[in-house]
Design a protein around this motif. Structure first.
Motif, short mmCIF file in Angstrom:
data_model
loop_
_atom_site.label_atom_id
_atom_site.label_comp_id
_atom_site.label_asym_id
_atom_site.label_seq_id
_atom_site.Cartn_x
_atom_site.Cartn_y
_atom_site.Cartn_z
N LYS A 61 -6.94 10.93 3.77
CA LYS A 61 -6.06 10.27 4.74
C LYS A 61 -5.08 9.40 3.96
O LYS A 61 -5.49 8.58 3.14
N LEU A 62 -3.80 9.60 4.23
CA LEU A 62 -2.75 8.81 3.60
C LEU A 62 -1.96 8.06 4.66
O LEU A 62 -1.80 8.55 5.78
N ASP A 63 -1.48 6.90 4.30
CA ASP A 63 -0.65 6.10 5.18
C ASP A 63 0.70 5.91 4.52
O ASP A 63 0.78 5.62 3.34
N LYS A 78 0.82 -1.21 0.00
CA LYS A 78 0.00 0.00 0.00
C LYS A 78 0.86 1.27 0.00
O LYS A 78 0.51 2.27 -0.63
N ASP A 79 2.00 1.23 0.70
CA ASP A 79 2.90 2.39 0.72
C ASP A 79 3.40 2.71 -0.69
O ASP A 79 3.39 3.86 -1.11
N ASP A 103 4.10 3.11 9.03
CA ASP A 103 3.08 2.92 10.06
C ASP A 103 2.52 4.25 10.55
O ASP A 103 2.02 4.35 11.66
N ASP A 104 2.59 5.27 9.71
CA ASP A 104 2.15 6.61 10.08
C ASP A 104 0.98 7.03 9.20
O ASP A 104 0.98 6.79 8.00
N SER A 105 -0.04 7.63 9.81
CA SER A 105 -1.19 8.16 9.07
C SER A 105 -1.20 9.68 9.20
O SER A 105 -0.88 10.21 10.25
N PHE A 106 -1.56 10.34 8.12
CA PHE A 106 -1.70 11.79 8.15
C PHE A 106 -2.70 12.20 7.10
O PHE A 106 -3.05 11.42 6.21
N THR A 107 -3.20 13.42 7.20
CA THR A 107 -4.18 13.91 6.23
C THR A 107 -3.59 15.10 5.47
O THR A 107 -2.79 15.86 6.01
N THR A 147 0.57 4.20 -2.89
CA THR A 147 0.29 5.59 -2.55
C THR A 147 1.34 6.52 -3.13
O THR A 147 1.01 7.53 -3.75
N ASN A 154 -10.35 7.25 0.47
CA ASN A 154 -9.52 7.88 1.49
C ASN A 154 -10.03 9.27 1.88
O ASN A 154 -9.45 9.91 2.74
#
Length: 180
Positions: A152-154, A96-97, A157-161, A100, A138
């Motif tokens: 929202k993006l990952d 997934k990384d 192991d970090d999520s941020f918008t 993205t 997302n």
């Protein structure tokens, strides 16, 4: 080719790339720093701002051997913090990384522009074209007044918008079929 992430000083990403290229002009590694176009209202006038998609991160496209060769040059360049996952465990982006990051590097280009959207009868956003295409799941919030969609993006192991701009287009209304 693999893709790797480097964490650098936030708002110093372009300076880091310039410094690295000046010190290593023969380096064949592709360096990406994806940005986005966001409309901002300043003193009542809409202007376009171009902030980073992933603040504090740049991405490398290269093979393992080339990265090993230039590893210390990246670390010695001013503004470097770390390779991801860590300096001792450098891992290429995967899953997934990788999807993205590639969405913004390859599909959206170096500067993710404004998406064309419309709203369906249930007031849900429908993306026609642009960097929001493929990221509909997302979307966390839509601000119709500012013409922005918060997504929202990952990454690891970090999520941020982040906010991405959109342009509202009118959906073509289907003509009712005639009964014979």
């Amino acid at each position: 080719m693999n893709y790797y992430a480097i964490q650098v000083k936030t708002r110093g990403e372009e300076k880091y790339i310039r410094l690295f290229r000046a010190l290593n002009s023969d380096c064949p590694i592709e360096i990406y720093f994806p940005k986005r176009t966001v409309p901002i209202r300043r003193k009542g006038v809409m202007v376009q701002s171009t902030p980073a998609v992933f603040p504090g991160y740049i991405f490398l496209e290269c093979g393992v051997e080339i990265l090993r060769h230039y590893h210390w040059q990246f670390r010695r360049t001013d503004g470097f913090f770390r390779f991801l996952k860590s300096n001792q465990n450098i891992q290429p982006l995967a899953g997934k990384d990788l999807e993205t990051v590639l969405h913004f590097i390859k599909k959206a280009g170096p500067l993710a522009g404004i998406s064309q959207v419309y709203f369906d009868i249930n007031s849900r956003i429908v993306v026609i074209d642009g960097p929001l295409a493929g990221l509909e799941g997302n979307i966390v919030k839509v601000d119709k007044r500012k013409k922005r969609a918060k997504i929202k993006l990952d990454l690891y192991d970090d999520s941020f918008t982040i906010d991405l701009g959109y342009e509202l287009i009118e959906k073509a209304v289907e003509k009712p079929k005639k009964k014979h």
